[in-house]
Design an enzyme around this catalytic site. Structure first.
Site, PDB file in Angstrom:
ATOM      1  N   GLN A 114       0.918 -18.425 -42.250  1.00 55.21           N
ATOM      2  CA  GLN A 114       0.995 -16.986 -41.982  1.00 55.21           C
ATOM      3  C   GLN A 114       1.436 -16.234 -43.228  1.00 55.21           C
ATOM      4  O   GLN A 114       2.456 -16.559 -43.839  1.00 55.21           O
ATOM      5  CB  GLN A 114       1.932 -16.620 -40.845  1.00 55.21           C
ATOM      6  CG  GLN A 114       1.698 -15.152 -40.477  1.00 55.21           C
ATOM      7  CD  GLN A 114       2.662 -14.575 -39.465  1.00 55.21           C
ATOM      8  OE1 GLN A 114       3.858 -14.561 -39.697  1.00 55.21           O
ATOM      9  NE2 GLN A 114       2.130 -14.090 -38.360  1.00 55.21           N
TER      10      GLN A 114
ATOM     11  N   ALA B 215       7.874 -18.650 -29.456  1.00 54.49           N
ATOM     12  CA  ALA B 215       8.851 -18.469 -30.528  1.00 54.49           C
ATOM     13  C   ALA B 215      10.233 -18.813 -29.986  1.00 54.49           C
ATOM     14  O   ALA B 215      10.680 -19.950 -30.048  1.00 54.49           O
ATOM     15  CB  ALA B 215       8.794 -17.043 -31.064  1.00 54.49           C
TER      16      ALA B 215
ATOM     17  N   CYS C 192       4.976  -7.366 -37.494  1.00 48.40           N
ATOM     18  CA  CYS C 192       6.391  -7.245 -37.833  1.00 48.40           C
ATOM     19  C   CYS C 192       6.775  -5.775 -37.993  1.00 48.40           C
ATOM     20  O   CYS C 192       6.202  -5.067 -38.824  1.00 48.40           O
ATOM     21  CB  CYS C 192       6.702  -7.997 -39.119  1.00 48.40           C
ATOM     22  SG  CYS C 192       8.401  -7.771 -39.682  1.00 48.40           S
TER      23      CYS C 192
ATOM     24  N   PRO D  41       5.106 -18.280 -35.751  1.00 45.01           N
ATOM     25  CA  PRO D  41       5.753 -18.107 -37.062  1.00 45.01           C
ATOM     26  C   PRO D  41       7.103 -17.425 -36.882  1.00 45.01           C
ATOM     27  O   PRO D  41       7.185 -16.329 -36.319  1.00 45.01           O
ATOM     28  CB  PRO D  41       4.771 -17.207 -37.821  1.00 45.01           C
ATOM     29  CG  PRO D  41       4.058 -16.443 -36.735  1.00 45.01           C
ATOM     30  CD  PRO D  41       3.978 -17.364 -35.555  1.00 45.01           C
ATOM     31  N   MET D  42       8.168 -18.076 -37.333  1.00 42.12           N
ATOM     32  CA  MET D  42       9.518 -17.513 -37.247  1.00 42.12           C
ATOM     33  C   MET D  42      10.205 -17.664 -38.592  1.00 42.12           C
ATOM     34  O   MET D  42      10.314 -18.786 -39.110  1.00 42.12           O
ATOM     35  CB  MET D  42      10.338 -18.219 -36.160  1.00 42.12           C
ATOM     36  CG  MET D  42       9.845 -17.980 -34.758  1.00 42.12           C
ATOM     37  SD  MET D  42      10.790 -18.925 -33.537  1.00 42.12           S
ATOM     38  CE  MET D  42      10.049 -20.556 -33.735  1.00 42.12           C
TER      39      MET D  42
ATOM     40  N   ASN E 196       1.497 -14.141 -26.485  1.00 47.73           N
ATOM     41  CA  ASN E 196       2.814 -14.379 -27.072  1.00 47.73           C
ATOM     42  C   ASN E 196       3.836 -13.435 -26.459  1.00 47.73           C
ATOM     43  O   ASN E 196       3.564 -12.248 -26.284  1.00 47.73           O
ATOM     44  CB  ASN E 196       2.737 -14.186 -28.589  1.00 47.73           C
ATOM     45  CG  ASN E 196       4.081 -14.288 -29.272  1.00 47.73           C
ATOM     46  OD1 ASN E 196       4.456 -13.428 -30.060  1.00 47.73           O
ATOM     47  ND2 ASN E 196       4.846 -15.327 -28.983  1.00 47.73           N
TER      48      ASN E 196
END
Length: 531
Positions: free
Chosen positions: A185, A340, A214, A99-100, A316
């Site tokens: 997400q 990512a 985050c 998820p970006m 990740n």
């Protein structure tokens, strides 16, 4: 070339009559003309009855995920555990697009799948943002769109939207390509906000992931993201609530905590709460994006977890080559990897060796000059084709292209191995001078025509409409051309009270959440054909 997703030429044409319709009970609001781009004028003036329920039609039910009906953990295992490949010696496990923010929208997700990604995540979308959307079946694009309900907007904003024909799309899903392979997400800090959002979208996705990693102020100040790492009780309450009420699997993406024991304990608490899968980023809160990933720590954590926990574990962080992917999976015995920035550098990193390759993997076979990688110019063109196909917001498309073309978040030791060479002379400055998708296509020599297009009018008019889309999306070319000057200017304005400091740096990796603004990833419901 991408093989799993049909090209625009191969895709069958839409039916003769096209409409953007939205279901509210048995009532349908539609633009039946098939000639004008849909707008939200009717929605903006209609009385509000709350978000339209995300209930698939009978026809859509027949095209549901092949995993529908399975228990949540069985579905998670099917999604996150590696399938037995023809040649296991090359396996990196399940390969996932991360998820970006701004990037993981329909064009990039579709491109990643076409190159061989097994799963993709949406960009993070805040719970209240998705809950306030109407579910729109977009027949012209072949998508399901979650569109902001404008009833709460000010009259001034509604008037501007009418004039510009803006359609504030928060999430665009491509069922034909993404069915069985899409994770939503969510950004959330409270179970009572997370549940309505998850229920609203679960019919169109294959899993719900909670962002617990985050570290940006926007998330942390709202009790979301990495704030949950220091509040396991609240994190577990979110997981428990979703697991009790959803049919789809629930997962979490986290970061390393201060030490290995704390990380293991936190993951175990999530699993006990019902989490069906966990992805772990190999950095801690406070680490800069250019700080090398802490693979020694993550290796220790994953080995412990794989010895005691039964749910899939995903790696990740800084896996820039297929060699990296294979090496780290073998060291950790994790179930898969999540990419990512490596996918932004070259999305064809998801291309796998053919079964006929044979032989045991040897270090160096698939490094930075891997024969599996496509030329970066070709990848950019493929991304632009997907952006046209799915009517991407031009500003968002520019942002992603600029991310393709720079190494600003790459650890310094890797920059020399990741050159930015474009034989035809394209530069970030040239991309930033483009105002429309048409301009971008000309710069990259992507041919567009209106032949066999499902609407009347010429391509120029369509591109003119595109240029006005996303007017409320915060974006400034200086973010790439003069980031330091832009940062100083916005910090000064924030100190003067001119704007929120949380918006001081537009486009940061984990800030912005454009989904909650009036426009987003895909804002036009029509697109020209590509030659």
């Amino acid at each position: 070339a991408p093989s799993q997703l049909a090209t625009p030429k191969q895709r069958p044409p839409p039916p003769p009559q096209h409409r953007l319709h939205r279901e509210r009970g048995s009532k349908t609001m539609a633009d039946e003309s098939g000639t004008n781009p849909p707008s939200q004028e009717n929605a903006a003036s209609a009385p509000s009855t709350g978000p339209i329920a995300a209930t698939p039609t009978a026809e859509e039910e027949t095209r549901r995920s092949p995993l529908a009906g399975l228990p949540a953990q069985d579905r998670a295992d099917a999604l996150f555990r590696p399938r037995p490949p023809s040649d296991p010696s090359y396996g990196a496990g399940v390969e996932i697009l991360a998820p970006m923010v701004r990037a993981s929208t329909a064009p990039l997700r579709s491109l990643a799948l076409s190159y061989g990604a097994d799963l993709t995540y949406t960009e993070e979308i805040i719970d209240r943002s998705i809950t306030s959307c109407d579910r729109v079946v977009n027949d012209e694009l072949g998508t399901v769109d979650y569109v902001k309900n404008v009833s709460s907007f000010s009259r001034k904003v509604k008037d501007r939207m009418r004039k510009r024909g803006e359609v504030p799309v928060v999430l665009r899903i491509v069922p034909e390509a993404e069915r069985g392979r899409l994770i939503y997400q969510m950004g959330t800090g409270e179970s009572n906000l997370a549940l309505p959002a998850a229920l609203h979208v679960q019919a169109d996705v294959d899993g719900v992931d909670i962002n617990m990693g985050c570290p940006k102020k926007f998330s942390v100040s709202g009790g979301m993201g990495s704030a949950l790492l220091s509040d396991p009780k609240r994190a577990c309450d979110i997981i428990k609530t979703l697991r009790r009420n959803l049919e789809v699997p629930v997962s979490a993406k986290i970061r390393l905590l201060k030490d290995d024991a704390s990380t293991v304990d936190f993951v175990r608490s999530l699993v006990q709460a019902g989490a069906n899968a966990i992805a772990i980023h190999a950095r801690e809160v406070g680490d800069a994006p250019t700080t090398p990933a802490k693979w020694d720590r993550l290796e220790n954590v994953v080995k412990v977890l794989k010895g005691t926990e039964s749910v899939p574990i995903i790696l990740n962080g800084d896996l820039y080559t297929r060699d990296d992917m294979i090496r780290m999976r073998r060291k950790t015995t994790a179930d898969g990897i999540m990419l990512a920035r490596p996918a932004l550098y070259n999305t064809s990193i998801f291309r796998k060796p053919p079964p006929s390759a044979g032989g045991e993997w040897v270090e160096g076979m698939y490094g930075y000059d891997s024969p599996l990688l496509e030329d970066k110019t070709s990848v950019v063109r493929s991304y632009l084709e997907q952006s046209v196909r799915y009517a991407s917001n031009p500003k968002n498309t520019k942002y992603v292209l600029c991310e393709f073309m720079n190494n600003r978040r790459t650890p310094p030791r890797l920059v020399l191995s990741m050159p930015q060479r474009y034989p035809e002379g394209q530069t970030i400055d040239a991309v930033c001078r483009c105002k429309t998708i048409e301009d971008l296509c000309k710069l990259w020599d992507v041919k567009v025509s209106a032949s066999s297009a499902p609407w009347k009018g010429d391509v120029g008019e369509w591109f003119h409409r595109q240029a006005s889309e996303g007017a409320d999306r915060k974006y400034d070319d200086r973010y790439f051309l003069d980031p330091e000057g832009l940062r100083k200017e916005r910090e000064a304005k924030a100190q003067e009270g001119g704007e929120e400091k949380k918006e001081a740096m537009v486009g940061e990796e984990d800030i912005g959440r454009g989904e909650g603004t009036a426009t987003n990833s895909g804002t036009c419901a029509k697109r020209p054909r590509l030659d």
